[in-house]
Design a protein around this motif. Structure first.
Motif, PDB file in Angstrom:
ATOM      1  N   LEU A  39       0.833  -1.207   0.000  1.00 37.65           N
ATOM      2  CA  LEU A  39       0.000   0.000   0.000  1.00 37.65           C
ATOM      3  C   LEU A  39       0.871   1.263   0.000  1.00 37.65           C
ATOM      4  CD1 LEU A  39      -2.727   1.454   0.241  1.00 37.65           C
ATOM      5  CD2 LEU A  39      -2.607   1.110   2.718  1.00 37.65           C
ATOM      6  N   LEU A  40       1.931   1.248   0.788  1.00 36.44           N
ATOM      7  CA  LEU A  40       2.788   2.430   0.888  1.00 36.44           C
ATOM      8  C   LEU A  40       3.533   2.697  -0.420  1.00 36.44           C
ATOM      9  CD1 LEU A  40       4.257   2.104   4.495  1.00 36.44           C
ATOM     10  CD2 LEU A  40       2.333   3.474   3.701  1.00 36.44           C
ATOM     11  N   GLU A  41       3.818   1.657  -1.178  1.00 37.22           N
ATOM     12  CA  GLU A  41       4.459   1.849  -2.488  1.00 37.22           C
ATOM     13  C   GLU A  41       3.575   2.691  -3.408  1.00 37.22           C
ATOM     14  OE1 GLU A  41       5.414  -1.896  -4.189  1.00 37.22           O
ATOM     15  OE2 GLU A  41       7.030  -2.335  -2.769  1.00 37.22           O
ATOM     16  N   LYS A  42       2.263   2.562  -3.257  1.00 37.06           N
ATOM     17  CA  LYS A  42       1.328   3.312  -4.100  1.00 37.06           C
ATOM     18  C   LYS A  42       1.076   4.721  -3.565  1.00 37.06           C
ATOM     19  CE  LYS A  42      -1.198  -0.908  -5.344  1.00 37.06           C
ATOM     20  NZ  LYS A  42      -2.519  -1.604  -5.275  1.00 37.06           N
ATOM     21  N   VAL A  43       1.054   4.848  -2.251  1.00 33.14           N
ATOM     22  CA  VAL A  43       0.628   6.112  -1.637  1.00 33.14           C
ATOM     23  C   VAL A  43       1.781   7.087  -1.436  1.00 33.14           C
ATOM     24  CG1 VAL A  43      -0.413   7.165   0.412  1.00 33.14           C
ATOM     25  CG2 VAL A  43      -1.342   5.026  -0.499  1.00 33.14           C
ATOM     26  N   ALA A  44       2.913   6.611  -0.943  1.00 32.49           N
ATOM     27  CA  ALA A  44       4.022   7.489  -0.559  1.00 32.49           C
ATOM     28  C   ALA A  44       4.687   8.133  -1.773  1.00 32.49           C
ATOM     29  CB  ALA A  44       5.047   6.714   0.255  1.00 32.49           C
ATOM     30  N   ILE A  45       5.263   9.302  -1.565  1.00 35.41           N
ATOM     31  CA  ILE A  45       6.068   9.996  -2.572  1.00 35.41           C
ATOM     32  C   ILE A  45       7.429  10.250  -1.950  1.00 35.41           C
ATOM     33  CG2 ILE A  45       6.326  12.106  -3.931  1.00 35.41           C
ATOM     34  CD1 ILE A  45       3.296  12.359  -3.982  1.00 35.41           C
ATOM     35  N   GLN A  46       8.485   9.810  -2.649  1.00 35.75           N
ATOM     36  CA  GLN A  46       9.840   9.944  -2.122  1.00 35.75           C
ATOM     37  C   GLN A  46       9.958   9.313  -0.730  1.00 35.75           C
ATOM     38  OE1 GLN A  46      12.605  11.250  -3.663  1.00 35.75           O
ATOM     39  NE2 GLN A  46      11.416  11.496  -5.525  1.00 35.75           N
ATOM     40  N   LYS A  47       9.243   8.190  -0.546  1.00 36.64           N
ATOM     41  CA  LYS A  47       9.275   7.457   0.724  1.00 36.64           C
ATOM     42  C   LYS A  47       8.792   8.303   1.898  1.00 36.64           C
ATOM     43  CE  LYS A  47      11.282   3.827   0.990  1.00 36.64           C
ATOM     44  NZ  LYS A  47      10.851   2.410   0.909  1.00 36.64           N
TER      45      LYS A  47
END
Length: 427
Positions: A148-156
């Motif tokens: 999910l975080l791979e889709k939502v986060a930007i620049q980790k």
């Protein structure tokens, strides 16, 4: 001879006059009955045809002009959209470049500090290591959250909040303000099914943990302080996965993108509960004890606490240690999470205790504004009212929802008297 000649010519002249008279009479008759002439019966039709052709020409010209106008409008709209997209891309690239430069600078400092031993430089050039290295991400901790975080986060990086159905109205103001600013990297950790369904219905990124009896009980039934304490345990997984988190309570209105105003040079960057330069950034407070005579004055260093409802935390070992310490103490003590958060962050090492070696930065109090600063100072100052904060946190007042709406009215909708009905403090 002459007389005979005149008599012979007189009948001719008479006949000529009669012919002329008859011709004039016939001409008058024709002029009366045919005023437009014998051969003009087709002129009206021709005129009508010419008029129709002219109308068609004008109509065609008008249509062509209308089409051109529509095409020009479409081109202008298309250019404006492209310009907006370019501005957004430039802004995103600028932010990414800033992050890359920050990381490069931090990496260089880490290399210098952690590499081979070296001599100290000239006076005034020596700088200690402030930015601890990030941990190696471990996706095995929570594979579902990792995807999910791979889709939502930007620049980790991403904004994270915890919410249950008790704070639904505030949660809606929270994510609506985020969406209006154009922030995409945010996530709601839903603590009950109703909140998860509410977020899905509003197309808000949401995550609900796997069932956990202890967490579920607090999440569904707990008040603000209990939920606030719970966040330190849940937040740990985000850091273990290698993500930097801007932890946010729901009683916050976003007016700018906070990621554009972070320094990323410390383990923790936090907003302050202070209300002026002294209280927010620290001051020398002199303690007076007259009975001590000559030594009556003792200097103390003071700073108002960091707000545990809005802070940026990087995935470093000191950050993880901070979360572990706070979560452990809150599970064993009846304590306020914000007090414990600050004690663990600031108290130094001493006999019998190892202090936390975490670097920290205080956020700009006018950009990351608490509600005491807003209602006690900013709204009464004509110059400060012109400033646009990044966020406003309604942390000092219990009537959070109406004050959040008033902040939106004032800063977003331009209603200049929107903040006036509220007292400085709570009634």
């Amino acid at each position: 001879m002459a007389g005979r000649k005149d008599k012979a010519q007189s009948p001719r002249v008479f006949r000529l006059l009669i012919a002329i008279a008859i011709g004039v009479l016939i001409g008058c008759l024709f002029a009366f009955f045919y005023p437009h002439g014998l051969f003009t019966s087709d002129l009206p039709l021709q005129n009508r045809r010419l008029a129709k052709l002219d109308l068609q020409a004008r109509s065609s010209s008008s249509c062509e002009s209308s089409d051109r106008s529509k095409n020009l409008k479409a081109d202008v709209v298309s250019m404006l959209e492209k310009n907006t997209q370019l501005e957004k891309q430039i802004k995103d690239l600028t932010r990414e470049l800033k992050i890359v430069e920050q990381l490069k600078d931090h990496a260089q400092k880490q290399y210098l500090a952690l590499g081979e031993n070296h001599k100290a430089g000239p006076f005034g050039t020596v700088k200690g290591l402030r930015t601890n290295p990030t941990v190696i991400p471990d996706e095995s901790v929570n594979p579902r959250l990792a995807k999910l975080l791979e889709k939502v986060a930007i620049q980790k990086e991403l904004i994270v909040t915890l919410a249950n159905s008790n704070v639904k109205p505030m949660l809606e103001v929270w994510f609506t303000s985020i969406q209006k600013v154009g922030i995409h990297n945010y996530l709601v950790v839903a603590l009950d099914d109703q909140t998860e369904e509410f977020c899905i219905s509003h197309e808000v990124p949401v995550y609900k943990r796997d069932p956990d009896d202890n967490i579920d009980k607090v999440g569904k039934e707990g008040g603000n302080h209990q939920v606030s304490a719970l966040k330190f345990r849940i937040l740990r997984e985000f850091l273990q996965l290698g993500y930097s988190v801007l932890l946010s309570d729901v009683d916050i209105v976003y007016l700018q993108n906070p990621f554009d105003h972070l320094f990323r040079d410390s383990d923790v960057e936090s907003m302050s509960d202070g209300h002026n330069n002294m209280t927010a950034y620290g001051y020398n407070d002199v303690f007076d004890e007259p009975s001590m005579g000559w030594a009556r004055y003792a200097h103390t260093m003071r700073i108002w606490v960091y707000n545990s409802g809005f802070f940026f935390i990087r995935p470093t070992l000191p950050s993880l240690e901070l979360l572990d310490r706070v979560a452990t103490r809150l599970s064993q003590e009846q304590a306020w999470d914000q007090a414990v958060f600050n004690e663990e962050l600031f108290y130094p090492s001493r006999p019998g205790r190892d202090g936390l070696h975490a670097s920290k930065r205080t956020m700009d109090m006018y950009l990351f504004m608490n509600s005491k600063v807003l209602f006690k100072t900013v709204r009464k100052d004509p110059k400060l009212k012109q400033l646009k904060p990044v966020i406003v946190h309604i942390n000092y007042h219990p009537d959070k929802y109406p004050r959040m709406k008033a902040v939106v009215e004032f800063y977003v909708n331009g209603k200049q008297n929107a903040l006036d009905p509220f007292p400085d403090g709570s009634e």
